[in-house]
Design a protein around this motif. Structure first.
Motif, mmCIF file in Angstrom:
data_model
loop_
_atom_site.group_PDB
_atom_site.id
_atom_site.type_symbol
_atom_site.label_atom_id
_atom_site.label_comp_id
_atom_site.label_asym_id
_atom_site.label_seq_id
_atom_site.Cartn_x
_atom_site.Cartn_y
_atom_site.Cartn_z
ATOM 1 N N TRP A 58 0.740 -1.225 0.031
ATOM 2 C CA TRP A 58 -0.134 0.062 -0.056
ATOM 3 C C TRP A 58 0.817 1.465 -0.067
ATOM 4 N N ASP A 59 2.124 1.220 0.458
ATOM 5 C CA ASP A 59 3.096 2.354 0.185
ATOM 6 C C ASP A 59 3.215 2.749 -1.114
ATOM 7 N N VAL A 61 0.791 3.198 -3.487
ATOM 8 C CA VAL A 61 -0.534 3.678 -4.022
ATOM 9 C C VAL A 61 -0.537 5.117 -3.811
ATOM 10 N N ASN A 62 -0.654 5.613 -5.003
ATOM 11 C CA ASN A 62 -0.679 7.243 -4.858
ATOM 12 C C ASN A 62 0.882 7.773 -4.650
ATOM 13 N N SER A 63 1.771 6.931 -4.794
ATOM 14 C CA SER A 63 3.042 7.425 -4.681
ATOM 15 C C SER A 63 3.727 8.233 -5.590
ATOM 16 N N LYS A 64 4.468 9.270 -5.331
ATOM 17 C CA LYS A 64 5.117 10.107 -6.422
ATOM 18 C C LYS A 64 6.432 9.369 -6.909
ATOM 19 N N ARG A 92 -4.139 -1.623 -6.864
ATOM 20 C CA ARG A 92 -4.175 -0.094 -6.901
ATOM 21 C C ARG A 92 -2.809 0.436 -6.927
ATOM 22 N N SER A 93 -1.822 -0.462 -6.611
ATOM 23 C CA SER A 93 -0.439 -0.072 -6.728
ATOM 24 C C SER A 93 0.089 0.133 -8.055
ATOM 25 N N VAL A 96 -1.416 2.805 -12.631
ATOM 26 C CA VAL A 96 -0.527 3.705 -13.030
ATOM 27 C C VAL A 96 -0.510 3.824 -14.602
ATOM 28 N N VAL A 136 -10.089 -0.482 -11.011
ATOM 29 C CA VAL A 136 -9.478 0.660 -10.929
ATOM 30 C C VAL A 136 -8.232 0.546 -11.995
ATOM 31 N N SER A 140 -7.108 2.317 -15.460
ATOM 32 C CA SER A 140 -5.727 3.256 -15.562
ATOM 33 C C SER A 140 -4.907 2.748 -16.770
#
Length: 174
Positions: A58-59, A61-64, A92-93, A96, A136, A140
């Motif tokens: 989960w780290d 997910v939405n990471s830049k 989710r990871s 992208v 999701v 993507s």
């Protein structure tokens, strides 16, 4: 007559039934945290060994951060049996757009979406959300070259979780 927050908290602190319920809830959360950590232990170990300092999938997910190099490990673990919450984190990871050229990833996610039960079929709340997370990711990663695959997926899963995103994406691509 209304109570202040402090009065309510003092009352709840003395309420044995409430305290027992709160204790049971905390124990359940601790058990779930352990279950999730145990489930993704090997995955996290592999990611750490590959140079990705994460404590959970989960780290990502939405990471830049750039984690393109982790994609083969994440795909490998999509193919392994994991708790639905870890599967959701994996999906989710991988949601992208930069990963959209990966045909293996697309194929694995399509297969998983077809196999995953919808939330309406799952009695245990902590096991819900995987099919939606996969949707999701598919949304993507969808490209115009995958239109036929997307059509077939939608036809097969008319009421799947997150199917509305896939329908919207299909309209966008058509």
């Amino acid at each position: 007559m209304s109570k202040t927050a402090a009065e309510l908290m003092a009352e709840l602190a003395k309420n044995k039934e409430y305290q027992a319920m709160k204790k049971a809830q905390n124990e359940r959360l601790t058990d779930l945290e352990k279950l999730y950590a145990d489930d993704e232990r090997e995955l996290v170990k592999e990611l750490n060994q590959a140079g990705f300092a994460v404590a959970s999938v989960w780290d990502f997910v939405n990471s830049k951060n750039d984690y393109m190099g982790a994609v083969p490990i994440l795909i490998k673990h999509l193919k392994n049996k994991h708790h639905p919450k870890i599967l959701a984190g994996l999906a989710r990871s991988l949601a992208v757009a930069e990963f959209s050229s990966n045909d293996e990833l697309w194929s694995v996610l399509v297969e998983l979406y077809n196999k995953a039960p919808s939330d309406s079929e799952i009695d245990i709340p902590e096991e819900r959300g995987a099919q939606e997370a996969i949707a999701v990711a598919l949304e993507s990663l969808a490209l115009s070259s995958r239109t036929e695959s997307l059509k077939k997926l939608i036809e097969k899963n008319q009421s799947g979780d997150g199917i509305h995103w896939l329908r919207d994406k299909l309209k966008e691509l058509s």
